[in-house]
Motif scaffolding. Sequence first.
Motif, PDB file in Angstrom:
ATOM      1  N   CYS A 103      13.497 -31.092  53.834  1.00 46.66           N
ATOM      2  CA  CYS A 103      12.465 -30.870  54.838  1.00 46.66           C
ATOM      3  C   CYS A 103      11.113 -31.349  54.315  1.00 46.66           C
ATOM      4  N   TYR A 104      10.211 -31.641  55.222  1.00 47.45           N
ATOM      5  CA  TYR A 104       8.856 -32.064  54.866  1.00 47.45           C
ATOM      6  C   TYR A 104       7.935 -30.874  54.594  1.00 47.45           C
ATOM      7  N   PHE A 105       8.157 -29.770  55.304  1.00 43.73           N
ATOM      8  CA  PHE A 105       7.287 -28.600  55.156  1.00 43.73           C
ATOM      9  C   PHE A 105       8.016 -27.360  55.642  1.00 43.73           C
ATOM     10  N   VAL A 106       7.405 -26.216  55.391  1.00 39.73           N
ATOM     11  CA  VAL A 106       7.859 -24.939  55.953  1.00 39.73           C
ATOM     12  C   VAL A 106       6.703 -24.420  56.801  1.00 39.73           C
ATOM     13  N   ASP A 107       7.027 -23.887  57.978  1.00 37.82           N
ATOM     14  CA  ASP A 107       5.978 -23.295  58.809  1.00 37.82           C
ATOM     15  C   ASP A 107       6.365 -21.896  59.262  1.00 37.82           C
ATOM     16  N   LEU A 108       5.372 -21.178  59.760  1.00 41.81           N
ATOM     17  CA  LEU A 108       5.549 -19.815  60.252  1.00 41.81           C
ATOM     18  C   LEU A 108       4.389 -19.503  61.174  1.00 41.81           C
ATOM     19  N   PHE A 109       4.574 -18.506  62.000  1.00 43.73           N
ATOM     20  CA  PHE A 109       3.513 -18.024  62.876  1.00 43.73           C
ATOM     21  C   PHE A 109       3.190 -16.591  62.473  1.00 43.73           C
ATOM     22  N   VAL A 140      -2.707  -6.753  75.194  1.00 45.87           N
ATOM     23  CA  VAL A 140      -3.693  -7.819  75.083  1.00 45.87           C
ATOM     24  C   VAL A 140      -2.999  -8.956  74.340  1.00 45.87           C
ATOM     25  N   ASP A 141      -2.951 -10.130  74.968  1.00 38.47           N
ATOM     26  CA  ASP A 141      -2.323 -11.271  74.295  1.00 38.47           C
ATOM     27  C   ASP A 141      -3.116 -11.609  73.041  1.00 38.47           C
ATOM     28  N   GLU A 142      -2.397 -12.036  72.012  1.00 37.75           N
ATOM     29  CA  GLU A 142      -3.043 -12.293  70.726  1.00 37.75           C
ATOM     30  C   GLU A 142      -2.713 -13.694  70.233  1.00 37.75           C
ATOM     31  N   ASP A 143      -3.700 -14.302  69.593  1.00 40.22           N
ATOM     32  CA  ASP A 143      -3.513 -15.627  69.013  1.00 40.22           C
ATOM     33  C   ASP A 143      -2.692 -15.539  67.738  1.00 40.22           C
ATOM     34  N   ALA A 144      -2.115 -16.665  67.389  1.00 41.45           N
ATOM     35  CA  ALA A 144      -1.353 -16.784  66.144  1.00 41.45           C
ATOM     36  C   ALA A 144      -1.922 -17.932  65.327  1.00 41.45           C
ATOM     37  N   TYR A 145      -1.738 -17.821  64.024  1.00 41.10           N
ATOM     38  CA  TYR A 145      -1.947 -18.968  63.153  1.00 41.10           C
ATOM     39  C   TYR A 145      -0.586 -19.598  62.914  1.00 41.10           C
ATOM     40  N   ASP A 146      -0.518 -20.917  63.047  1.00 44.30           N
ATOM     41  CA  ASP A 146       0.641 -21.687  62.605  1.00 44.30           C
ATOM     42  C   ASP A 146       0.276 -22.096  61.185  1.00 44.30           C
ATOM     43  N   MET A 147       0.933 -21.481  60.214  1.00 43.88           N
ATOM     44  CA  MET A 147       0.640 -21.759  58.809  1.00 43.88           C
ATOM     45  C   MET A 147       1.749 -22.637  58.233  1.00 43.88           C
ATOM     46  N   ARG A 148       1.356 -23.544  57.335  1.00 46.55           N
ATOM     47  CA  ARG A 148       2.313 -24.487  56.770  1.00 46.55           C
ATOM     48  C   ARG A 148       2.117 -24.654  55.271  1.00 46.55           C
ATOM     49  N   LYS A 149       3.211 -25.056  54.658  1.00 42.17           N
ATOM     50  CA  LYS A 149       3.201 -25.432  53.243  1.00 42.17           C
ATOM     51  C   LYS A 149       4.012 -26.716  53.119  1.00 42.17           C
ATOM     52  N   ALA A 150       3.393 -27.745  52.542  1.00 43.34           N
ATOM     53  CA  ALA A 150       4.086 -29.018  52.344  1.00 43.34           C
ATOM     54  C   ALA A 150       5.127 -28.866  51.246  1.00 43.34           C
ATOM     55  N   LEU A 151       6.251 -29.532  51.424  1.00 41.97           N
ATOM     56  CA  LEU A 151       7.299 -29.555  50.406  1.00 41.97           C
ATOM     57  C   LEU A 151       7.260 -30.907  49.690  1.00 41.97           C
ATOM     58  N   SER A 152       8.099 -31.087  48.707  1.00 37.22           N
ATOM     59  CA  SER A 152       8.026 -32.272  47.845  1.00 37.22           C
ATOM     60  C   SER A 152       8.255 -33.581  48.602  1.00 37.22           C
ATOM     61  N   ARG A 153       8.976 -33.548  49.703  1.00 36.88           N
ATOM     62  CA  ARG A 153       9.226 -34.780  50.462  1.00 36.88           C
ATOM     63  C   ARG A 153       7.938 -35.326  51.093  1.00 36.88           C
ATOM     64  N   ASP A 154       6.998 -34.453  51.409  1.00 32.87           N
ATOM     65  CA  ASP A 154       5.721 -34.850  52.012  1.00 32.87           C
ATOM     66  C   ASP A 154       4.711 -35.109  50.891  1.00 32.87           C
ATOM     67  N   LYS A 155       4.885 -36.219  50.227  1.00 36.06           N
ATOM     68  CA  LYS A 155       4.051 -36.539  49.061  1.00 36.06           C
ATOM     69  C   LYS A 155       2.568 -36.643  49.402  1.00 36.06           C
ATOM     70  N   GLU A 156       2.242 -37.110  50.603  1.00 33.35           N
ATOM     71  CA  GLU A 156       0.841 -37.260  51.010  1.00 33.35           C
ATOM     72  C   GLU A 156       0.288 -35.999  51.692  1.00 33.35           C
ATOM     73  N   LYS A 157       1.142 -34.987  51.851  1.00 34.26           N
ATOM     74  CA  LYS A 157       0.769 -33.711  52.467  1.00 34.26           C
ATOM     75  C   LYS A 157       0.181 -33.889  53.874  1.00 34.26           C
ATOM     76  N   LYS A 158       0.726 -34.849  54.614  1.00 33.17           N
ATOM     77  CA  LYS A 158       0.270 -35.097  55.983  1.00 33.17           C
ATOM     78  C   LYS A 158       0.596 -33.927  56.911  1.00 33.17           C
ATOM     79  N   SER A 159       1.660 -33.213  56.621  1.00 35.79           N
ATOM     80  CA  SER A 159       2.119 -32.137  57.507  1.00 35.79           C
ATOM     81  C   SER A 159       1.184 -30.934  57.535  1.00 35.79           C
TER      82      SER A 159
END
Length: 173
Positions: A103-109, A140-159
């Motif tokens: 995978c290129y990255f891991v994400d979560l909300f 009350v609806d609430e916003d989320a953060y989409d948080m990410r961490k680049a993995l080794s495949r994403d060498k330029e950390k574009k994700s």
Amino acid sequence: MTTIRPFRCEDLFCFNNVNLDPLTETYGLPFYMQYLAHWPEYFQVLESPNGVIMGYIMGKAEGSGEQWHGHVTALSVAPEFRRLGLAGKLMNGLEEISERKWCYFVDLFVRVSNQVAVAMYKKLGYSVYRQVLEYYSGDVDEDAYDMRKALSRDKEKKSVIPLPYPVRPDELD
């Protein structure tokens, strides 16, 4: 000694102590079973020596091309077992699985208001990629953060280059 092991069907009847936290999303049994059937390697449990479920993580691999990534659907540790580094152990395991799946990255909300979790994820190397408006519904609806961490495949950390504007749930890719 805490054991990390694969989630089993019968665990569904033993993890109420983890799911009773108001910040933990609780799903119907079919949802958990779908994850267990499709992505069993991403569904892990923390178990105490006396068999008590201390926490769990559930996720999946999804996307295509440079959007191929690991996703954390749920991570929760029972209140009495928090602040022991257990969530970090579960996250490390999910990241290792995602690395093996190339995978290129891991994400979560995460809820914007859940500053304890946001700080923990930042400590684990995650950054806010974008804010998702009204992602969580409730009184009350609430916003989320989409948080990410680049993995080794994403060498330029574009994700993990942050978006400069918020998005709505229907704009998620």
